[in-house]
Design an enzyme around this catalytic site. Structure first.
Site, PDB file in Angstrom:
ATOM      1  N   SER A 157     105.000  59.651  76.690  1.00 25.51           N
ATOM      2  CA  SER A 157     103.953  60.576  77.124  1.00 25.51           C
ATOM      3  C   SER A 157     104.196  61.926  76.462  1.00 25.51           C
ATOM      4  O   SER A 157     105.344  62.282  76.157  1.00 25.51           O
ATOM      5  CB  SER A 157     104.016  60.737  78.645  1.00 25.51           C
ATOM      6  N   LYS A 176     110.616  60.252  79.955  1.00 25.05           N
ATOM      7  CA  LYS A 176     110.006  59.954  78.660  1.00 25.05           C
ATOM      8  C   LYS A 176     110.831  60.559  77.511  1.00 25.05           C
ATOM      9  O   LYS A 176     110.949  59.951  76.438  1.00 25.05           O
ATOM     10  CB  LYS A 176     108.568  60.463  78.633  1.00 25.05           C
ATOM     11  N   TYR A 207     109.180  63.233  85.281  1.00 23.16           N
ATOM     12  CA  TYR A 207     108.460  62.297  84.406  1.00 23.16           C
ATOM     13  C   TYR A 207     108.790  62.608  82.944  1.00 23.16           C
ATOM     14  O   TYR A 207     109.118  61.698  82.162  1.00 23.16           O
ATOM     15  CB  TYR A 207     106.962  62.447  84.666  1.00 23.16           C
TER      16      TYR A 207
HETATM   17  P1  NAP Z   1      99.146  52.257  85.524  1.00 29.70           P
HETATM   18  O1  NAP Z   1      97.670  52.110  85.475  1.00 29.70           O
HETATM   19  O2  NAP Z   1      99.751  52.912  86.714  1.00 29.70           O
HETATM   20  O3  NAP Z   1      99.854  50.859  85.302  1.00 29.70           O
HETATM   21  C1  NAP Z   1     101.263  50.792  85.438  1.00 29.70           C
HETATM   22  C2  NAP Z   1     101.730  49.390  85.178  1.00 29.70           C
HETATM   23  O4  NAP Z   1     103.148  49.349  85.411  1.00 29.70           O
HETATM   24  C3  NAP Z   1     101.079  48.377  86.101  1.00 29.70           C
HETATM   25  O5  NAP Z   1     100.788  47.204  85.389  1.00 29.70           O
HETATM   26  C4  NAP Z   1     102.147  48.127  87.141  1.00 29.70           C
HETATM   27  O6  NAP Z   1     102.035  46.801  87.623  1.00 29.70           O
HETATM   28  C5  NAP Z   1     103.435  48.283  86.311  1.00 29.70           C
HETATM   29  N1  NAP Z   1     104.585  48.582  87.135  1.00 29.70           N
HETATM   30  C6  NAP Z   1     104.810  49.702  87.880  1.00 29.70           C
HETATM   31  N2  NAP Z   1     105.955  49.583  88.560  1.00 29.70           N
HETATM   32  C7  NAP Z   1     106.465  48.369  88.241  1.00 29.70           C
HETATM   33  C8  NAP Z   1     107.640  47.667  88.629  1.00 29.70           C
HETATM   34  N3  NAP Z   1     108.529  48.173  89.507  1.00 29.70           N
HETATM   35  N4  NAP Z   1     107.856  46.441  88.118  1.00 29.70           N
HETATM   36  C9  NAP Z   1     106.977  45.903  87.250  1.00 29.70           C
HETATM   37  N5  NAP Z   1     105.866  46.514  86.832  1.00 29.70           N
HETATM   38  C10 NAP Z   1     105.601  47.740  87.335  1.00 29.70           C
HETATM   39  O7  NAP Z   1      99.702  53.118  84.276  1.00 29.70           O
HETATM   40  P2  NAP Z   1      99.044  53.449  82.839  1.00 29.70           P
HETATM   41  O8  NAP Z   1      98.285  54.722  82.979  1.00 29.70           O
HETATM   42  O9  NAP Z   1      98.419  52.247  82.253  1.00 29.70           O
HETATM   43  O10 NAP Z   1     100.363  53.849  82.036  1.00 29.70           O
HETATM   44  C11 NAP Z   1     101.066  52.920  81.233  1.00 29.70           C
HETATM   45  C12 NAP Z   1     102.131  53.675  80.453  1.00 29.70           C
HETATM   46  O11 NAP Z   1     101.515  54.717  79.691  1.00 29.70           O
HETATM   47  C13 NAP Z   1     103.164  54.354  81.343  1.00 29.70           C
HETATM   48  O12 NAP Z   1     104.430  54.273  80.720  1.00 29.70           O
HETATM   49  C14 NAP Z   1     102.698  55.792  81.389  1.00 29.70           C
HETATM   50  O13 NAP Z   1     103.751  56.706  81.636  1.00 29.70           O
HETATM   51  C15 NAP Z   1     102.139  55.958  79.988  1.00 29.70           C
HETATM   52  N6  NAP Z   1     101.159  57.031  79.852  1.00 29.70           N
HETATM   53  C16 NAP Z   1      99.916  56.932  80.390  1.00 29.70           C
HETATM   54  C17 NAP Z   1      99.005  57.958  80.232  1.00 29.70           C
HETATM   55  C18 NAP Z   1      97.587  57.866  80.744  1.00 29.70           C
HETATM   56  O14 NAP Z   1      96.811  58.788  80.492  1.00 29.70           O
HETATM   57  N7  NAP Z   1      97.187  56.795  81.428  1.00 29.70           N
HETATM   58  C19 NAP Z   1      99.380  59.129  79.545  1.00 29.70           C
HETATM   59  C20 NAP Z   1     100.676  59.213  79.027  1.00 29.70           C
HETATM   60  C21 NAP Z   1     101.551  58.157  79.164  1.00 29.70           C
HETATM   61  P3  NAP Z   1     102.264  46.335  89.146  1.00 29.70           P
HETATM   62  O15 NAP Z   1     101.870  47.479  90.029  1.00 29.70           O
HETATM   63  O16 NAP Z   1     101.386  45.132  89.236  1.00 29.70           O
HETATM   64  O17 NAP Z   1     103.719  46.023  89.202  1.00 29.70           O
END
Ligand code: NAP
Length: 277
Positions: free
Chosen positions: A155, A182, A178
């Site tokens: 991130s 990262k 966070y």
């Molecule tokens: P999200 O919608 O919250 O999805 C998170 C995923 O992680 C889900 O599939 C969840 O599945 C899984 N997860 C969480 N805890 C877990 C655990 N204990 N064991 C196994 N799986 C787990 O997040 P996202 O926005 O798609 O983000 C994905 C990545 O991109 C992350 O690393 C985040 O930091 C990064 N990111 C996102 C953004 C953004 O704008 N969205 C920006 C910067 C970085 P379950 O709940 O089914 O386990």
């Protein structure tokens, strides 16, 4: 040079994508499958559940509907036994992992002053140690097979805040822990890239340039006031790093849109339409 969406760049490869029940993980899993990888999709939510958006079954169904191959593996990445069983099960069911995408994250945005130790440990376990543990478990097979690819999703929060003075949005964002996770992933990836270079195993991090409207981002209210990036852009950038030349495209702390611009790649939807941010 623009690459064709030919569906063969990862033919015959096994990819393991964490956090593939929703959000960015689902988009990356679908993109890798569209390029011929058989994708092991993992998360905790196996079956559709009205309490959550998305599930592994939903992701598998989308991939299969597009003619791809994928299998669901339920795993809580904060549990060591689950992680060990995950890699063994994927190996037994699909074969050795060629591509590992550490995308899953559990995140709490709280001030450091009151950050609970239990939540800190959960974030470190799920975001940082899990990435190391899964890598340790797949590297021997990658080495035996003459190469592989590890991608850690990061991130822009990893970058230090600019100041003093510091703008109010930073302290209001409460993203220090966070960002710590990262930043750790980014430094880890640079070191691993060097350690694994002669094994032809690429190790990179990739962050969205703008926020992506995922369930996680929505829950943290990161979509309301920000410029958003279509999920296809980070998925395309992930594909470029996972399918790239490990002697050239490794040791990168990459951001989706600048990476695609550097490589001269136009992001495309799964059906081939150009995607612009
Ligand atoms: P999200 O919608 O919250 O999805 C998170 C995923 O992680 C889900 O599939 C969840 O599945 C899984 N997860 C969480 N805890 C877990 C655990 N204990 N064991 C196994 N799986 C787990 O997040 P996202 O926005 O798609 O983000 C994905 C990545 O991109 C992350 O690393 C985040 O930091 C990064 N990111 C996102 C953004 C953004 O704008 N969205 C920006 C910067 C970085 P379950 O709940 O089914 O386990």
């Amino acid at each position: 040079m623009q690459k064709e969406l030919d569906g063969h760049r990862l033919a015959g490869k096994i990819a393991l994508v964490t956090g593939a029940s929703r959000g960015i993980g689902t988009a990356i899993a679908r993109r890798l499958a569209a390029e011929g990888a058989t994708v092991a999709c993992t998360a905790r939510t196996l079956e559709p559940d009205p309490k959550y958006q998305g599930s592994l079954r939903d992701t598998i169904a989308m991939i299969e509907a597009s003619g791809g191959r994928a299998e669901a593996f339920r795993c809580d990445l904060s549990v060591a036994d689950d992680r060990a069983r995950l890699v063994d099960d994927v190996h037994d069911s699909l074969g050795p992992v060629d591509v590992l995408v550490n995308n899953a994250a559990v995140t709490f945005f709280l001030p450091v002053e009151s950050f609970p130790e239990k939540r800190f440990r959960l974030m470190i376990e799920t975001q940082v140690w899990s990435a190391i543990d899964l890598a340790q478990r797949v590297i021997p097979d990658m080495r035996t097979r003459g190469g592989g690819s590890i991608l850690n999703i990061s991130s822009r929060a990893a970058v230090k805040p600019v100041g003093p003075p510091f703008e109010a949005w930073y302290s209001e964002g409460n993203s220090s822990v966070y960002g710590l996770c990262k930043a750790a992933l980014e430094r880890l990836s640079l070191g691993m890239a060097a350690e694994l270079y002669t094994d032809k195993i690429s190790v990179n991090t990739l962050a969205p340039w703008d926020n992506v409207a995922t369930p996680g981002a929505g829950a943290h209210d990161l979509v309301a006031e920000y410029v958003l990036e279509p999920e296809e852009i980070i998925a395309q950038a992930a594909l470029e790093l996972c399918a790239g030349d490990p002697e050239r495209l490794t040791g990168r702390i990459a951001y989706s849109q600048p990476l695609l611009a550097e490589l001269g790649v136009q992001a495309r939807s799964l059906t081939g339409e150009p995607i612009v941010s």
